[in-house]
Design a protein around this motif. Structure first.
Motif, short mmCIF file in Angstrom:
data_model
loop_
_atom_site.label_atom_id
_atom_site.label_comp_id
_atom_site.label_asym_id
_atom_site.label_seq_id
_atom_site.Cartn_x
_atom_site.Cartn_y
_atom_site.Cartn_z
N VAL A 21 0.83 -1.21 0.00
CA VAL A 21 0.00 0.00 0.00
C VAL A 21 0.86 1.26 0.00
O VAL A 21 0.54 2.24 -0.69
CB VAL A 21 -0.95 -0.01 1.21
CG1 VAL A 21 -1.72 1.30 1.32
CG2 VAL A 21 -1.93 -1.18 1.09
N LYS A 25 0.14 3.79 -2.91
CA LYS A 25 -0.79 4.84 -2.50
C LYS A 25 -0.12 5.99 -1.75
O LYS A 25 -0.48 7.16 -1.94
CB LYS A 25 -1.90 4.25 -1.62
CG LYS A 25 -2.71 3.16 -2.29
CD LYS A 25 -3.46 3.67 -3.51
CE LYS A 25 -4.31 2.57 -4.14
NZ LYS A 25 -4.98 3.03 -5.38
N ASN A 71 -5.22 -2.58 -13.96
CA ASN A 71 -5.74 -1.26 -13.61
C ASN A 71 -4.64 -0.21 -13.53
O ASN A 71 -4.84 0.87 -12.98
CB ASN A 71 -6.52 -1.28 -12.29
CG ASN A 71 -7.80 -2.07 -12.37
OD1 ASN A 71 -8.31 -2.35 -13.45
ND2 ASN A 71 -8.33 -2.49 -11.22
N ILE A 186 -9.30 -7.66 0.17
CA ILE A 186 -9.41 -6.21 -0.03
C ILE A 186 -8.82 -5.83 -1.39
O ILE A 186 -9.40 -5.02 -2.13
CB ILE A 186 -8.69 -5.46 1.11
CG1 ILE A 186 -9.37 -5.77 2.45
CG2 ILE A 186 -8.68 -3.96 0.85
CD1 ILE A 186 -8.63 -5.21 3.65
N TYR A 187 -7.68 -6.43 -1.74
CA TYR A 187 -7.08 -6.15 -3.04
C TYR A 187 -7.98 -6.66 -4.16
O TYR A 187 -8.14 -6.01 -5.20
CB TYR A 187 -5.71 -6.82 -3.15
CG TYR A 187 -4.73 -6.43 -2.08
CD1 TYR A 187 -4.21 -5.15 -2.01
CD2 TYR A 187 -4.32 -7.34 -1.11
CE1 TYR A 187 -3.31 -4.78 -1.04
CE2 TYR A 187 -3.42 -6.99 -0.12
CZ TYR A 187 -2.92 -5.71 -0.09
OH TYR A 187 -2.03 -5.35 0.89
N HIS A 190 -10.79 -4.25 -4.70
CA HIS A 190 -10.31 -3.02 -5.34
C HIS A 190 -10.06 -3.23 -6.83
O HIS A 190 -10.47 -2.41 -7.67
CB HIS A 190 -9.02 -2.58 -4.65
CG HIS A 190 -8.35 -1.41 -5.31
ND1 HIS A 190 -8.85 -0.13 -5.25
CD2 HIS A 190 -7.21 -1.33 -6.06
CE1 HIS A 190 -8.06 0.70 -5.94
NE2 HIS A 190 -7.07 -0.01 -6.43
N LEU A 191 -9.42 -4.34 -7.18
CA LEU A 191 -9.12 -4.60 -8.59
C LEU A 191 -10.38 -4.86 -9.40
O LEU A 191 -10.54 -4.36 -10.53
CB LEU A 191 -8.16 -5.79 -8.69
CG LEU A 191 -6.75 -5.56 -8.15
CD1 LEU A 191 -5.98 -6.88 -8.09
CD2 LEU A 191 -5.99 -4.56 -9.01
N ASN A 193 -13.41 -3.84 -8.72
CA ASN A 193 -14.16 -2.60 -8.85
C ASN A 193 -13.60 -1.75 -9.98
O ASN A 193 -14.35 -1.13 -10.75
CB ASN A 193 -14.11 -1.81 -7.53
CG ASN A 193 -15.02 -2.39 -6.47
OD1 ASN A 193 -15.95 -3.13 -6.79
ND2 ASN A 193 -14.76 -2.06 -5.22
N GLY A 194 -12.26 -1.73 -10.10
CA GLY A 194 -11.66 -0.98 -11.21
C GLY A 194 -12.03 -1.55 -12.57
O GLY A 194 -12.33 -0.81 -13.51
#
Length: 338
Positions: A21, A25, A71, A186-187, A190-191, A193-194
């Motif tokens: 992260v 980020k 992504n 969680i990853y 996130h991926l 969703n992208g």
């Protein structure tokens, strides 16, 4: 060759999730000037390339092609960091945006982990433009899988002087299973969703070739790849996609000097995915570290500040194997800026 990496994490960044992260980020990313090129494809689609600006380089100055992860884009901090390193070493640098990554592409299909034809097109384009220039490629995560698969497919015909791949999902099915466990979910969310946002945006601009289920119900990679990735890209189902697109079986066919960097604690996959020495060709050097996360590899600088080790290790590899990739006075400055 399988060997232990020299990477040591910063004492305050030993956790794999913190490594991952922080690098993606938290890390700062200074502005980067690029020149954009749109490469029109024979099938009516396009690829977007982001080049470092020309700075009076010779025609035979080396070229480093960067392949981003899932992504990813020019906004990916690892890509910007390596482009700055290419510039500091007197090389041309170009980021290949996979089909549909920079903006929605024209066709229903998009990029995936096994798509090597588009990369081959980019390599041929660069070769035509800079016929005398030595060429290297560096791929991260999905981009690393594409690169290793391409190198295995091409064998001795690959027109690269050397290559590097980082945090590669060598076995896509096992990675799709591992990322569903614990905090790694969680990853995954996130991926996915992208990906969902990208496809929803595209299918508002063009007609989808067939009805698809509600994207919001596709919450893991097997479901998403069964419903979307496989049918859009000519695979029977997710298992067929994983089997035909995984880079692991291609490693033994690579004939270009290739550095592969991997961390045992990569939260995107389990340690047992790491290839055995028997799976590697003599041209592949696989460096494995205990820590590093996924495309993290942050060590400590002189006063404990974060040091982005990949941007030291990869240029060191290129300096040894890519003709013309030589340090100048701006290298240390680029490394410190990260």
């Amino acid at each position: 060759m399988l060997t232990r990496s020299e990477f040591e994490p910063a004492f305050w960044l030993r956790n794999p999730h913190v490594q991952t992260v922080f690098a993606s980020k938290v890390r700062s990313s200074p502005p980067l000037e690029v020149e954009r090129e749109r490469l029109e494809l024979d099938d009516g689609d396009f690829l977007d390339l982001s080049w470092l600006p020309e700075r009076g380089l010779d025609a035979d100055a080396p070229v480093v092609v960067i392949l981003h992860g899932l992504n990813g884009s020019l906004e990916s901090k690892y890509a910007r960091g390596l482009l700055r390193q290419a510039d500091a070493h007197g090389a041309r640098g170009v980021l290949m945006h996979f089909r549909g990554a920079a903006e929605p592409n024209r066709l229903a299909r998009s990029y995936h982990s096994g798509e090597t034809e588009d990369f081959h097109t980019v390599v041929s384009h660069v070769r035509k433009r800079f016929a005398r220039a030595p060429l290297a490629a560096v791929g991260y995560s999905l981009g690393g899988n594409v690169l290793l698969k391409y190198l295995g497919e091409q064998g001795r015909a690959a027109p690269l002087a050397c290559a590097t791949a980082v945090s590669v999902p060598y076995d896509l099915k096992r990675c799709a299973q591992a990322i569903q466990q614990g905090l790694s979910r969680i990853y995954q969310a996130h991926l996915i969703n992208g990906l969902r946002e990208a496809y929803e945006t595209k299918f508002k601009m063009i007609e989808a070739p067939q009805p698809y289920p509600d994207f919001r119900r596709l919450r893991d990679f097997p479901s998403f790849d069964n419903a979307i990735t496989a049918p859009l890209n000519g695979f029977r189902d997710a298992d067929d996609y994983y089997a035909r697109s995984s880079s692991g079986p291609f490693l033994k066919h690579i004939r270009v000097p290739t550095l592969v960097i991997h961390a045992e604690d990569d939260p995107f996959m389990s340690p047992d995915i790491i290839p055995t020495p028997e799976a590697l060709s003599p041209s592949v050097r696989l460096e494995v570290s205990r820590h590093g996360g996924h495309v993290g590899f942050i060590s400590a600088g002189r006063y404990g500040e974060p040091l982005y080790w990949l941007e030291q290790r990869i240029p060191a590899w290129l300096r040894e194997r890519l003709p013309g990739f030589a340090a100048d006075d701006t290298v240390n400055e680029a490394e410190e800026a990260g």
